[in-house]
Design a protein around this motif. Structure first.
Motif, PDB file in Angstrom:
ATOM      1  N   TYR A 132       0.840  -1.185   0.000  1.00 50.49           N
ATOM      2  CA  TYR A 132       0.000   0.000   0.000  1.00 50.49           C
ATOM      3  C   TYR A 132       0.882   1.245   0.000  1.00 50.49           C
ATOM      4  O   TYR A 132       1.994   1.253   0.510  1.00 50.49           O
ATOM      5  CB  TYR A 132      -0.968   0.015   1.177  1.00 50.49           C
ATOM      6  CG  TYR A 132      -0.331  -0.099   2.543  1.00 50.49           C
ATOM      7  CD1 TYR A 132       0.099   1.025   3.245  1.00 50.49           C
ATOM      8  CD2 TYR A 132      -0.194  -1.346   3.148  1.00 50.49           C
ATOM      9  CE1 TYR A 132       0.665   0.915   4.498  1.00 50.49           C
ATOM     10  CE2 TYR A 132       0.380  -1.468   4.405  1.00 50.49           C
ATOM     11  CZ  TYR A 132       0.801  -0.327   5.077  1.00 50.49           C
ATOM     12  OH  TYR A 132       1.363  -0.449   6.323  1.00 50.49           O
ATOM     13  N   GLY A 133       0.356   2.274  -0.612  1.00 43.32           N
ATOM     14  CA  GLY A 133       1.108   3.513  -0.693  1.00 43.32           C
ATOM     15  C   GLY A 133       0.506   4.449  -1.708  1.00 43.32           C
ATOM     16  O   GLY A 133      -0.582   4.214  -2.248  1.00 43.32           O
ATOM     17  N   GLY A 134       1.206   5.535  -1.951  1.00 43.13           N
ATOM     18  CA  GLY A 134       0.690   6.503  -2.886  1.00 43.13           C
ATOM     19  C   GLY A 134       1.712   7.562  -3.203  1.00 43.13           C
ATOM     20  O   GLY A 134       2.853   7.538  -2.739  1.00 43.13           O
ATOM     21  N   LYS A 135       1.274   8.544  -3.987  1.00 39.60           N
ATOM     22  CA  LYS A 135       2.193   9.575  -4.447  1.00 39.60           C
ATOM     23  C   LYS A 135       1.425  10.864  -4.690  1.00 39.60           C
ATOM     24  O   LYS A 135       0.372  10.874  -5.333  1.00 39.60           O
ATOM     25  CB  LYS A 135       2.853   9.112  -5.756  1.00 39.60           C
ATOM     26  CG  LYS A 135       3.878  10.080  -6.314  1.00 39.60           C
ATOM     27  CD  LYS A 135       5.134  10.107  -5.486  1.00 39.60           C
ATOM     28  CE  LYS A 135       6.217  10.949  -6.135  1.00 39.60           C
ATOM     29  NZ  LYS A 135       7.414  11.058  -5.279  1.00 39.60           N
ATOM     30  N   ASP A 136       1.946  11.953  -4.133  1.00 40.76           N
ATOM     31  CA  ASP A 136       1.436  13.267  -4.489  1.00 40.76           C
ATOM     32  C   ASP A 136       1.933  13.636  -5.874  1.00 40.76           C
ATOM     33  O   ASP A 136       3.096  13.396  -6.222  1.00 40.76           O
ATOM     34  CB  ASP A 136       1.908  14.317  -3.480  1.00 40.76           C
ATOM     35  CG  ASP A 136       1.112  14.308  -2.196  1.00 40.76           C
ATOM     36  OD1 ASP A 136       0.031  13.686  -2.190  1.00 40.76           O
ATOM     37  OD2 ASP A 136       1.568  14.919  -1.215  1.00 40.76           O
ATOM     38  N   LEU A 137       1.064  14.255  -6.647  1.00 41.35           N
ATOM     39  CA  LEU A 137       1.379  14.597  -8.026  1.00 41.35           C
ATOM     40  C   LEU A 137       0.979  16.043  -8.300  1.00 41.35           C
ATOM     41  O   LEU A 137       0.217  16.658  -7.543  1.00 41.35           O
ATOM     42  CB  LEU A 137       0.641  13.657  -8.983  1.00 41.35           C
ATOM     43  CG  LEU A 137       0.838  12.155  -8.735  1.00 41.35           C
ATOM     44  CD1 LEU A 137      -0.170  11.357  -9.538  1.00 41.35           C
ATOM     45  CD2 LEU A 137       2.260  11.735  -9.075  1.00 41.35           C
ATOM     46  N   LEU A 138       1.487  16.584  -9.371  1.00 33.80           N
ATOM     47  CA  LEU A 138       1.130  17.932  -9.816  1.00 33.80           C
ATOM     48  C   LEU A 138       1.337  18.960  -8.708  1.00 33.80           C
ATOM     49  O   LEU A 138       0.430  19.725  -8.355  1.00 33.80           O
ATOM     50  CB  LEU A 138      -0.318  17.971 -10.321  1.00 33.80           C
ATOM     51  CG  LEU A 138      -0.653  17.053 -11.501  1.00 33.80           C
ATOM     52  CD1 LEU A 138      -2.117  17.125 -11.830  1.00 33.80           C
ATOM     53  CD2 LEU A 138       0.200  17.422 -12.711  1.00 33.80           C
ATOM     54  N   ASP A 139       2.535  18.930  -8.125  1.00 38.11           N
ATOM     55  CA  ASP A 139       2.885  19.872  -7.061  1.00 38.11           C
ATOM     56  C   ASP A 139       1.926  19.787  -5.878  1.00 38.11           C
ATOM     57  O   ASP A 139       1.610  20.792  -5.234  1.00 38.11           O
ATOM     58  CB  ASP A 139       2.917  21.310  -7.596  1.00 38.11           C
ATOM     59  CG  ASP A 139       3.999  21.500  -8.660  1.00 38.11           C
ATOM     60  OD1 ASP A 139       5.050  20.844  -8.552  1.00 38.11           O
ATOM     61  OD2 ASP A 139       3.766  22.292  -9.589  1.00 38.11           O
ATOM     62  N   GLY A 140       1.488  18.582  -5.575  1.00 35.75           N
ATOM     63  CA  GLY A 140       0.619  18.388  -4.429  1.00 35.75           C
ATOM     64  C   GLY A 140      -0.851  18.593  -4.696  1.00 35.75           C
ATOM     65  O   GLY A 140      -1.685  18.368  -3.806  1.00 35.75           O
ATOM     66  N   ARG A 141      -1.222  18.990  -5.906  1.00 36.45           N
ATOM     67  CA  ARG A 141      -2.644  19.190  -6.218  1.00 36.45           C
ATOM     68  C   ARG A 141      -3.380  17.875  -6.399  1.00 36.45           C
ATOM     69  O   ARG A 141      -4.618  17.853  -6.366  1.00 36.45           O
ATOM     70  CB  ARG A 141      -2.784  20.035  -7.483  1.00 36.45           C
ATOM     71  CG  ARG A 141      -2.326  21.489  -7.323  1.00 36.45           C
ATOM     72  CD  ARG A 141      -2.465  22.230  -8.630  1.00 36.45           C
ATOM     73  NE  ARG A 141      -3.847  22.219  -9.116  1.00 36.45           N
ATOM     74  CZ  ARG A 141      -4.206  22.589 -10.350  1.00 36.45           C
ATOM     75  NH1 ARG A 141      -3.266  22.962 -11.214  1.00 36.45           N
ATOM     76  NH2 ARG A 141      -5.468  22.578 -10.713  1.00 36.45           N
ATOM     77  N   ALA A 142      -2.659  16.804  -6.598  1.00 35.02           N
ATOM     78  CA  ALA A 142      -3.294  15.506  -6.833  1.00 35.02           C
ATOM     79  C   ALA A 142      -2.581  14.435  -6.033  1.00 35.02           C
ATOM     80  O   ALA A 142      -1.433  14.594  -5.594  1.00 35.02           O
ATOM     81  CB  ALA A 142      -3.271  15.161  -8.317  1.00 35.02           C
ATOM     82  N   ASN A 143      -3.297  13.350  -5.808  1.00 34.22           N
ATOM     83  CA  ASN A 143      -2.709  12.196  -5.136  1.00 34.22           C
ATOM     84  C   ASN A 143      -3.360  10.936  -5.671  1.00 34.22           C
ATOM     85  O   ASN A 143      -4.569  10.912  -5.948  1.00 34.22           O
ATOM     86  CB  ASN A 143      -2.910  12.275  -3.618  1.00 34.22           C
ATOM     87  CG  ASN A 143      -2.341  11.070  -2.892  1.00 34.22           C
ATOM     88  OD1 ASN A 143      -2.996  10.040  -2.727  1.00 34.22           O
ATOM     89  ND2 ASN A 143      -1.084  11.202  -2.464  1.00 34.22           N
ATOM     90  N   LEU A 144      -2.560   9.922  -5.809  1.00 38.95           N
ATOM     91  CA  LEU A 144      -3.050   8.610  -6.191  1.00 38.95           C
ATOM     92  C   LEU A 144      -2.542   7.611  -5.164  1.00 38.95           C
ATOM     93  O   LEU A 144      -1.338   7.508  -4.939  1.00 38.95           O
ATOM     94  CB  LEU A 144      -2.557   8.230  -7.592  1.00 38.95           C
ATOM     95  CG  LEU A 144      -3.107   6.924  -8.176  1.00 38.95           C
ATOM     96  CD1 LEU A 144      -4.604   7.041  -8.411  1.00 38.95           C
ATOM     97  CD2 LEU A 144      -2.387   6.578  -9.479  1.00 38.95           C
ATOM     98  N   SER A 145      -3.462   6.906  -4.494  1.00 41.57           N
ATOM     99  CA  SER A 145      -3.099   5.932  -3.463  1.00 41.57           C
ATOM    100  C   SER A 145      -3.668   4.575  -3.834  1.00 41.57           C
ATOM    101  O   SER A 145      -4.747   4.473  -4.443  1.00 41.57           O
ATOM    102  CB  SER A 145      -3.636   6.360  -2.094  1.00 41.57           C
ATOM    103  OG  SER A 145      -3.042   7.567  -1.666  1.00 41.57           O
ATOM    104  N   LEU A 146      -2.934   3.547  -3.443  1.00 43.62           N
ATOM    105  CA  LEU A 146      -3.318   2.185  -3.823  1.00 43.62           C
ATOM    106  C   LEU A 146      -3.063   1.229  -2.676  1.00 43.62           C
ATOM    107  O   LEU A 146      -2.080   1.369  -1.937  1.00 43.62           O
ATOM    108  CB  LEU A 146      -2.546   1.744  -5.070  1.00 43.62           C
ATOM    109  CG  LEU A 146      -2.779   0.334  -5.593  1.00 43.62           C
ATOM    110  CD1 LEU A 146      -2.727   0.315  -7.113  1.00 43.62           C
ATOM    111  CD2 LEU A 146      -1.723  -0.642  -5.047  1.00 43.62           C
TER     112      LEU A 146
END
Length: 1016
Positions: A221-235
């Motif tokens: 499990y984990g995730g990543k902030d994207l687009l300078d923190g405007r987005a996040n995808l977690s799985l």
């Protein structure tokens, strides 16, 4: 009540397609937007505000007025669950688990496989609403009959990924006014990890000591902030594999004969402990005379047996009656069957968010669950619903003249144990938008979710069996060769020809499916109006919901393919399965709710004995397309006498909507033994019964006066009768009223160096009316008897024409002659009320930042004070007639009623205590659970006392060490190793007539496990 407006199926498919398309679009918008750019900058993950279940108002403090239990990640680790079922069993307020993987019925009429159910307050399946991240979860698609004999549906707890939980919230209060249907006992909200910005991998392996059951768990499990923190995808991804738990692993499951387990207790002589079956490979038969009447009954026994009369061939012999001696009954557990099935389980869940602008954010969820289980059950046996006649041409027919023979009792042990494979699937697709506007928080989402189950098991086609039974050659199926010589209760050492076995075996397939579509829009504001004591909060919302349920039975069960025996009687084509038609139901629901939270007195107002006073008002309206409308209110309040001493109370009305199967099921055939009191009353008035109606029952020919024996018909007096149960489109919701009052104490006088304490005590009561149930077949026959004594009758008891013998028995008795009962009709109706009350106690302690480390402890106690199930009006009428003497005192009333505390599934006391200590790299956790004793009313001694199922106390312990980056580099950095044991003292489940109580206990003792976890 509004007029019923059924939805059309074609219109529903359009709605389903629209929801799927919209959910898919919104559900992936975050992921799509987030991955549109490849270059991102590492930013700290934002911490979301925690909104606890119980209120829809963001930022409101009204949840202080509600009894909510929150299990943190730390608490969940201490309980050491490996499945959702394990986790929910660890909560003291949860009742018995009637849907569980160890429940393996012999037919697919009940849920099997990787299942676990939810039963808060022990109020019954369907009275607890389960949410995932704050929204409804689709129900498990396969129903199961409850104690009232009606089909109920549950949420499958095993579809919840335990190691992926951030926390588990349990609202122990009626909440229909806020969340709608089914929140009678309360609400369970499972909150998964999301918005992550790192990755963790873990692996765990464990097993039950002294058994072959082993479990392996892998998760990422984990995730990543994207687009300078405007987005996040977690799985989150989880895989579990559990090997089979076999009957031979433990003494309380290794035999159907439990008498040895009770040696020296005074109960060992009870006949119910001899659980071996009269359905054995040592078959029982009845010769059919040329005119179709019954001839000589006989059974097959080993040659040399005391019951042997006529030796045949192959070391077997025939008796002169169809009663099978006890020493030849089948002990199927000794064949090595499944107590718990082998399971492979996958969970995949993805969440995403994308900030469209400073005021609006898109969010989405995609979840998938898949589980396949494999179990082996006792071999197929004949059923009362299928009347099979062996053609006289059978090569092995042992009766001179080769007459046709009726098969009255037989187990196909040479076919082997039944293989049962169940595949469960569940997916969830959700997308939405949320934001702020002029001080308002708003949110809207579309969701589509489906759950399906495919149950495939071995069975035998009666049509094919008749074909192979008619053969005159040695490859014919041989019913007359008995079982295993030298080990007569286990298996069949003299199997039929393999070609015959292969030809008659077929797969029985049952497919079930539920669908849940949802659109909601909700707004809230914590400060819509300013009172002297503070701001008033408000929440409102609307919701559209669509639900379907499909139960698609095998063609050989639903009437598509039927069996016609040699006498022209038609039935199911499966040898051990009564006919059950397919069922489909659908409904649309519109709902609207309003919630207000208002502070009436605040601390700065300086009012004596009222440090703080706040209230919650809520109401919800729901309109159902199949039964009409429902509106329910709720009021809750919290009064702080002084800082740290709070009194809280709530009153609410609620409802459980009848499920789609209860409304839409067509005729379901079940066979149960019933006594025809009217027929026996005629015999009694003729003086044919020495002891009156006490003589009425099975095998009563010897108790009938000799002058009447030629006319007497045992099947008229007592037999297994077909009960035709059906759904009822006129069912109304089960109504409820809940009241609770409690204390919350946070002693401010305790020095801070001793930690923070919170003590809670809550008394609660739930009154339910109109609970869905059946009148039951025997009660219908008894009512028919009561009415016939007064010149009327019960039309639900359908009888055949009277015979000449019947006319003679009824002549001169003052009763109208009646024929033998053919079947009984019984629809689901709103019946019994019940009252349940209890006491919840809790103590929470936290001590952080000491030189000795951090400490925490959590005690959670549940005490049932009352659980009383009243009679339905018609049943009460029968009981009153018995009490007044209008009905004979030997007559009884069927069904569950009266005081139900400790009745094999409702322990009076349950408590759990979890504790954790951590310092530097070390963490040690402990968990202990107590369950008070139960009584097993199926087992009585000579004094009439019930068997007591002993209380238990079990303890778990684990220790974990985390390798820090400052001391360890490379692969060991940020790696944690844990070793633990559940049930450290190896307490076995306490003994009951069935060996153990599977709805309360897991069927194994001490369980060891080890795990490794790495973050990166």
């Amino acid at each position: 009540m509004s007029q019923r407006k059924p939805a059309t199926r074609s219109g529903r498919h359009s709605l389903r397609a629209a929801m799927l398309a919209s959910s898919a679009l919104l559900g992936v918008v975050a992921a799509t937007s987030a991955t549109a750019q490849s270059a991102q900058q590492e930013e700290p993950t934002m911490v979301d505000e925690i909104v606890v279940v119980g209120s829809q108002i963001r930022g409101a403090k009204v949840t202080a007025a509600l009894p909510v239990t929150v299990l943190s990640e730390e608490d969940i680790i201490a309980a050491a669950p490996v499945s959702g079922d394990d986790l929910f069993r660890s909560i003291p307020q949860m009742g018995d688990v009637t849907f569980n993987s160890a429940y393996q019925p012999n037919t697919s009429n009940s849920a099997r496989g990787d299942t676990g159910s939810v039963n808060l307050r022990s109020l019954g399946i369907g009275n607890t609403l389960v949410l995932l991240n704050g929204r409804r979860v689709v129900g498990h698609p396969t129903s199961q009959a409850n104690e009232h004999l009606v089909p109920v549906l549950t949420y499958n707890t095993n579809a919840i990924p335990v190691s992926g939980l951030k926390r588990l919230e349990v609202l122990r209060d009626g909440a229909a006014a806020i969340y709608g249907a089914d929140a009678v006992a309360g609400v369970v909200n499972t909150v998964l990890r999301d918005d992550m910005n790192s990755w963790t991998m873990s692996a765990q392996h464990g097993g039950a000591e002294g058994t072959g059951m082993r479990e392996t768990n892998l998760s990422v499990y984990g995730g990543k902030d994207l687009l300078d923190g405007r987005a996040n995808l977690s799985l989150f991804f989880n895989y579990d594999h559990r090997s089979e738990l076999n009957t031979l692993d433990q003494d309380y499951t290794s035999s159907n004969d439990k008498r040895g387990l009770f040696a020296g207790t005074g109960f060992e002589g009870d006949s119910s402990l001899l659980g071996t079956s009269q359905l054995a490979p040592w078959g029982r038969f009845t010769v059919r005379n040329a005119d179709g009447t019954r001839g000589q009954a006989f059974a097959v026994v080993p040659e040399g047996h005391t019951n042997c009369v006529t030796p045949t061939q192959g070391g077997v012999c025939l008796t002169k009656n169809a009663s099978l001696p006890v020493d030849l009954t089948a002990d199927t557990a000794r064949m090595g069957l499944s107590v718990m099935p082998e399971v492979d389980r996958f969970n995949l869940f993805t969440t995403g968010r994308y900030e469209i602008n400073d005021a609006v954010e898109a969010f989405g969820e995609i979840g998938f669950y898949h589980a396949k289980s494999q179990a082996y059950q006792e071999p197929i046996a004949t059923a009362a619903g299928v009347s099979f006649i062996i053609p006289g041409s059978n090569h092995y027919n042992p009766i001179a003249g080769d007459p046709d023979i009726t098969l009255t009792g037989y187990r196909f042990s040479d076919v082997g144990p039944i293989s049962v494979e169940v595949t469960n699937k569940q997916f969830r697709l959700l997308g939405g938008l949320r934001g702020e506007w002029n001080g308002w928080n708003w949110e809207s989402a579309l969701m589509w979710s489906e759950a399906s189950a495919k149950d495939v098991s071995d069975n035998i086609s009666a049509t094919k069996l008749q074909e192979w039974a008619a053969k005159t050659t040695p490859d014919a199926y041989n019913f007359f060769n008995g079982g295993t010589i030298g080990n007569v209760q286990v298996g069949d050492g003299t199997p039929s020809d393999q070609a015959a076995i292969d030809a008659i075996r077929v797969d029985m397939v049952r497919r079930t499916k539920t669908e849940l579509g949802l659109w909601d829009f909700k707004i809230s504001r914590p400060d819509i109006y300013q009172l002297p004591a503070g701001p008033v909060g408000i929440a409102a919302g609307i919701e559209l919901r669509t639900e379907t349920q499909l139960d698609d039975r095998d063609d050989r069960v639903d009437g598509t393919i039927r069996y016609t025996n040699l006498a022209g009687v038609t039935s199911s084509d499966l040898i051990n399965q009564s006919e059950n038609p397919d069922t489909y139901g659908e409904r649309d629901v519109f709902s609207a709710y309003l919630e207000i939270a208002a502070p009436l007195i605040s601390p700065d107002m300086g009012i004596p004995l009222v440090h703080n006073l706040e209230v919650q008002l809520a109401g919800r309206f729901e309109e159902y397309s199949d039964f009409g409308s429902v509106a329910k209110p709720k009021i809750a309040g919290a009064w702080d006498i002084v800082d740290g001493f709070r009194i809280r109370a709530s009153w609410a009305q609620g409802f459980r909507a009848p499920n789609l199967e209860q409304i839409n099921a067509t005729v379901i055939n079940r066979s149960n033994p019933n006594t025809d009191w009217t027929y026996c009353e005629a015999l009694n008035r003729q003086g044919a019964l020495t002891n009156g109606l006490r003589d009425c029952g099975s095998s009563m020919l010897d108790r009938v006066g000799s002058n009447w024996r030629n006319d007497f018909n045992q099947n008229h007096a007592y037999k297994s009768t077909q009960e035709r149960r059906s759904g009822n489109p006129d069912l109304q919701p089960e109504e409820s009223e809940t009241f609770s009052v409690g204390l919350v104490i946070q002693p401010r006088f305790i020095p801070a160096e001793l930690g923070d304490f919170t003590i809670t005590a809550d008394w609660w009561q739930v009154e339910q009316t109109g609970m869905v149930g059946l009148f039951r077949g025997q009660n219908a026959v008894t009512l028919d008897y009561l009415l016939r004594k007064n010149g009327s009758y019960n039309p639900n008891v359908v009888r055949g024409e009277t015979t000449t013998a019947d006319d003679r028995i009824f002549a001169g008795t003052g009763l109208e002659a009646v024929g033998e009962i053919l079947y009984i009709t019984d629809a689901y109706t709103n019946q019994q009320p019940q009252t349940v009350e209890g006491l919840d106690l809790g103590v929470m302690w936290r001590l952080r930042g000491t030189q000795y480390g951090d400490f925490s402890a959590n005690l959670n106690v549940s005490h049932l004070l009352k659980y009383y199930l009243e009679m339905a009006p018609d049943t009460q009428m029968l009981a009153d007639a018995i009490g007044s003497g209008e009905l004979d005192p030997n007559i009884w009333v069927s069904g569950s009623m009266g005081d139900m505390i400790a009745d094999l599934g409702r322990p009076e006391w349950k408590w759990s205590l979890s504790a954790t200590w951590s310092k530097d790299a070390w963490t040690v956790g402990a968990f202990t659970q107590y369950i008070s004793d139960l009584y097993d009313d199926s087992l009585t001694n000579s004094a009439g006392d019930y068997w007591t199922v002993d209380s238990t106390i079990t303890a778990n312990l684990y220790a974990e060490y985390e390798f820090g980056a400052d001391k360890f580099g490379g692969m060991l950095s940020d790696t944690a190793v844990r070793v633990g044991v559940r049930n450290i003292t190896d307490e076995q489940p306490p003994l009951s007539a069935d060996g153990y109580v599977g709805t309360v206990y897991q069927p194994y003792g001490r369980y060891w496990y080890a795990s490794v976890r790495k973050a990166f």
